[in-house]
Design a protein around this motif. Sequence first.
Motif, PDB file in Angstrom:
ATOM      1  N   PRO A   1      -3.556  11.092  -1.384  1.00 25.63           N
ATOM      2  CA  PRO A   1      -3.264  11.416  -2.781  1.00 25.63           C
ATOM      3  C   PRO A   1      -3.519  12.882  -3.099  1.00 25.63           C
ATOM      4  CG  PRO A   1      -5.284  10.166  -2.601  1.00 25.63           C
ATOM      5  CD  PRO A   1      -4.688  10.222  -1.240  1.00 25.63           C
ATOM      6  N   LEU A   2      -4.393  13.516  -2.347  1.00 28.89           N
ATOM      7  CA  LEU A   2      -4.705  14.908  -2.651  1.00 28.89           C
ATOM      8  C   LEU A   2      -3.518  15.801  -2.344  1.00 28.89           C
ATOM      9  CD1 LEU A   2      -7.372  15.792  -3.772  1.00 28.89           C
ATOM     10  CD2 LEU A   2      -7.815  16.938  -1.620  1.00 28.89           C
TER      11      LEU A   2
ATOM     12  N   ARG B   1       0.816  -1.197   0.000  1.00 32.83           N
ATOM     13  CA  ARG B   1       0.000   0.000   0.000  1.00 32.83           C
ATOM     14  C   ARG B   1       0.853   1.250   0.000  1.00 32.83           C
ATOM     15  NH1 ARG B   1      -4.845   0.555   2.947  1.00 32.83           N
ATOM     16  NH2 ARG B   1      -5.736   0.599   0.875  1.00 32.83           N
TER      17      ARG B   1
ATOM     18  N   PHE C   1       0.084  15.760 -13.015  1.00 36.98           N
ATOM     19  CA  PHE C   1      -0.541  14.740 -13.832  1.00 36.98           C
ATOM     20  C   PHE C   1      -0.350  15.131 -15.277  1.00 36.98           C
ATOM     21  CE2 PHE C   1      -2.427  14.355  -9.836  1.00 36.98           C
ATOM     22  CZ  PHE C   1      -2.954  15.586  -9.515  1.00 36.98           C
TER      23      PHE C   1
ATOM     24  N   PRO D   1       1.445  -1.782  -6.765  1.00 39.17           N
ATOM     25  CA  PRO D   1       0.709  -1.848  -8.031  1.00 39.17           C
ATOM     26  C   PRO D   1       1.183  -0.780  -9.003  1.00 39.17           C
ATOM     27  CG  PRO D   1      -0.788  -1.731  -6.154  1.00 39.17           C
ATOM     28  CD  PRO D   1       0.579  -1.429  -5.645  1.00 39.17           C
TER      29      PRO D   1
ATOM     30  N   THR E   1     -11.179  13.338 -14.177  1.00 36.61           N
ATOM     31  CA  THR E   1     -11.024  12.013 -13.594  1.00 36.61           C
ATOM     32  C   THR E   1      -9.547  11.787 -13.303  1.00 36.61           C
ATOM     33  OG1 THR E   1     -12.887  11.151 -14.867  1.00 36.61           O
ATOM     34  CG2 THR E   1     -11.354   9.532 -13.954  1.00 36.61           C
TER      35      THR E   1
ATOM     36  N   LEU F   1       0.574   6.675   0.196  1.00 34.13           N
ATOM     37  CA  LEU F   1      -0.436   6.752  -0.844  1.00 34.13           C
ATOM     38  C   LEU F   1      -1.788   7.185  -0.309  1.00 34.13           C
ATOM     39  CD1 LEU F   1       0.091   3.682  -3.130  1.00 34.13           C
ATOM     40  CD2 LEU F   1       0.217   6.095  -3.696  1.00 34.13           C
ATOM     41  N   ASP F   2      -1.920   7.179   0.992  1.00 33.50           N
ATOM     42  CA  ASP F   2      -3.229   7.466   1.540  1.00 33.50           C
ATOM     43  C   ASP F   2      -3.639   8.925   1.419  1.00 33.50           C
ATOM     44  OD1 ASP F   2      -4.125   5.007   2.254  1.00 33.50           O
ATOM     45  OD2 ASP F   2      -4.719   5.645   4.245  1.00 33.50           O
TER      46      ASP F   2
ATOM     47  N   GLU G   1       0.272  10.244 -11.296  1.00 34.18           N
ATOM     48  CA  GLU G   1      -1.121   9.866 -11.453  1.00 34.18           C
ATOM     49  C   GLU G   1      -1.584  10.263 -12.847  1.00 34.18           C
ATOM     50  OE1 GLU G   1      -3.691  11.627  -8.609  1.00 34.18           O
ATOM     51  OE2 GLU G   1      -3.917   9.776  -7.477  1.00 34.18           O
ATOM     52  N   LEU G   2      -2.657   9.620 -13.268  1.00 33.49           N
ATOM     53  CA  LEU G   2      -3.226   9.960 -14.566  1.00 33.49           C
ATOM     54  C   LEU G   2      -4.403  10.891 -14.340  1.00 33.49           C
ATOM     55  CD1 LEU G   2      -3.271   9.207 -17.642  1.00 33.49           C
ATOM     56  CD2 LEU G   2      -4.915   7.460 -17.012  1.00 33.49           C
ATOM     57  N   ARG G   3      -4.442  11.966 -15.084  1.00 29.80           N
ATOM     58  CA  ARG G   3      -5.563  12.883 -14.949  1.00 29.80           C
ATOM     59  C   ARG G   3      -6.194  13.114 -16.300  1.00 29.80           C
ATOM     60  NH1 ARG G   3      -6.951  17.787 -11.470  1.00 29.80           N
ATOM     61  NH2 ARG G   3      -8.347  18.939 -12.806  1.00 29.80           N
TER      62      ARG G   3
ATOM     63  N   SER H   1       2.198   4.476  -9.649  1.00 34.75           N
ATOM     64  CA  SER H   1       1.172   5.503  -9.470  1.00 34.75           C
ATOM     65  C   SER H   1       1.358   6.235  -8.149  1.00 34.75           C
ATOM     66  CB  SER H   1      -0.237   4.924  -9.604  1.00 34.75           C
ATOM     67  OG  SER H   1      -0.638   4.297  -8.431  1.00 34.75           O
TER      68      SER H   1
ATOM     69  N   VAL I   1      -6.771   8.829 -12.170  1.00 38.29           N
ATOM     70  CA  VAL I   1      -6.648   7.378 -12.186  1.00 38.29           C
ATOM     71  C   VAL I   1      -5.368   6.958 -11.487  1.00 38.29           C
ATOM     72  CG1 VAL I   1      -6.677   5.328 -13.636  1.00 38.29           C
ATOM     73  CG2 VAL I   1      -7.780   7.427 -14.435  1.00 38.29           C
TER      74      VAL I   1
END
Lengths: 241, 241
Positions: free
Chosen positions: A81-82, A60, A88, A206, B184, A78-79, A236-238, A232, B186
């Motif tokens: 993420p904001l 995690r 991104f 992951p 979004t 990771l907890d 991140e993907l945005r 990730s 991801v």
Amino acid sequence: MDIDRWGPRPVYEQVAEAIAGEITAHLRPGERLPAEDALAARFAVNRHTLRHAVDHLVARGWLERRRGLGTFVCDRPLDYPLHSQTRFSETIDAIGQGHSHGTRLVRLATQAADAEVAGVLGLRPGNTVWRIDTLREIDARPATVITHWLPLEPLPELGLRYRGGSLHACLRDAYGFAPRRSWTRVAAQLPTAEEAALLLAPRQLPLLRLRTLNRDGEAGIALEYAVARTRSDRLELRIEH
Amino acid sequence: MDIDRWGPRPVYEQVAEAIAGEITAHLRPGERLPAEDALAARFAVNRHTLRHAVDHLVARGWLERRRGLGTFVCDRPLDYPLHSQTRFSETIDAIGQGHSHGTRLVRLATQAADAEVAGVLGLRPGNTVWRIDTLREIDARPATVITHWLPLEPLPELGLRYRGGSLHACLRDAYGFAPRRSWTRVAAQLPTAEEAALLLAPRQLPLLRLRTLNRDGEAGIALEYAVARTRSDRLELRIEH
DNA sequence: TAGTGGTCTAGACCACCTC
DNA sequence: AGGTGGTCTAGACCACTAC
């Protein structure tokens, strides 16, 4: 934090929770955890059970193992993420301001296309294609490993002409193509041994797996099929709609 | 497929490769693997080593364990095309053809917004918001768990008016809103214990984590912030450019 | 009841890192 | 050399599923 050895909850899960609690309460990013033997003794569990618990925290993104050194609290859990400072980018080509980045060429070769690559590029399985592996780094730490497959015939001497950096720029400048994304598929996946080694990532972390087809112009020939595996926790993907 | 017990490569990795090879060569989705004891005997390794190997294939979405039943080869993931307007059920319709789907209401409550939710919805931390958890199934198997947060004031009595099914349809029909995706994000993440339980997913199986902000119309008020956790072995994300 | 995967313990040895 | 995490074996018992 006591372990209930006869309840329905597995011991390793309770141990993982206990350690997670200690991390948020006492430990700062970069700090080392006690050795596995010591932790196993503290919770009065077998070292395997303790490792199972730590596995989950590693997965995690809370902890990171370094063989020979110890287990460390990660920089950025990771907890939250904001609070992540990562930029991104839908393309992953344009990584943003304030973070250094680079591309390293890992491999450049020709190979026989398998069924998947051939299908996507509109070739026959066994046809020869270019295969290029690159590694993208953010702030000098590996973030993404990308494997590109390109058709051989429209791109003669690509092995000589591409020397690292932007592959799309090379396709434009050296061949006059205008590569554009046709579609992208996104999945989540654990890394293979090779990917973990290249990304310096734990086996349990992951990865985002993006598979993209690039065509020449809107509906031109299939130019490039790329599979990008991204940590990730780094990127991140945005998607803007 | 022979195991080199003295080379540098771990045995479990070689076993995992061997099994992966057999899957692609002989086994079809849904088929059962031999029992762990039998496989361990076949490769002449301990059952723990075999489980370690299978762990990796489970994590990659190749295999699925069912306690008491056996270990099975997974189906190929479906595609989830992402457009501004797409909703889940439409998507499944589009994939459609032969795949049943449903939405189950797991939880409906009001709660105090944390910093993240408040920030995204343009509220203050501590403000009361609706929280709705739903579970989406494909072919009667859970694929996605979604947590929705919605502002309280524009949506009076949502707790009474929403009774499951499409939340966006409810926003349209009961309140006259026109929800549209604003952005979004991801990422990839392992499941929490709760997510794993809801999705009947192994703890090692990475999930796609999509966080989406929906607004009313193009630039209207923030209507809904949703965090969807999806088994990417069941449903893939596809973006058409 | 028989068979399956899930968990826990125990002990051993190895590979890697720092000193 | 000493300590760390990584791997492998061995044996046991439990929880769940089907019959």
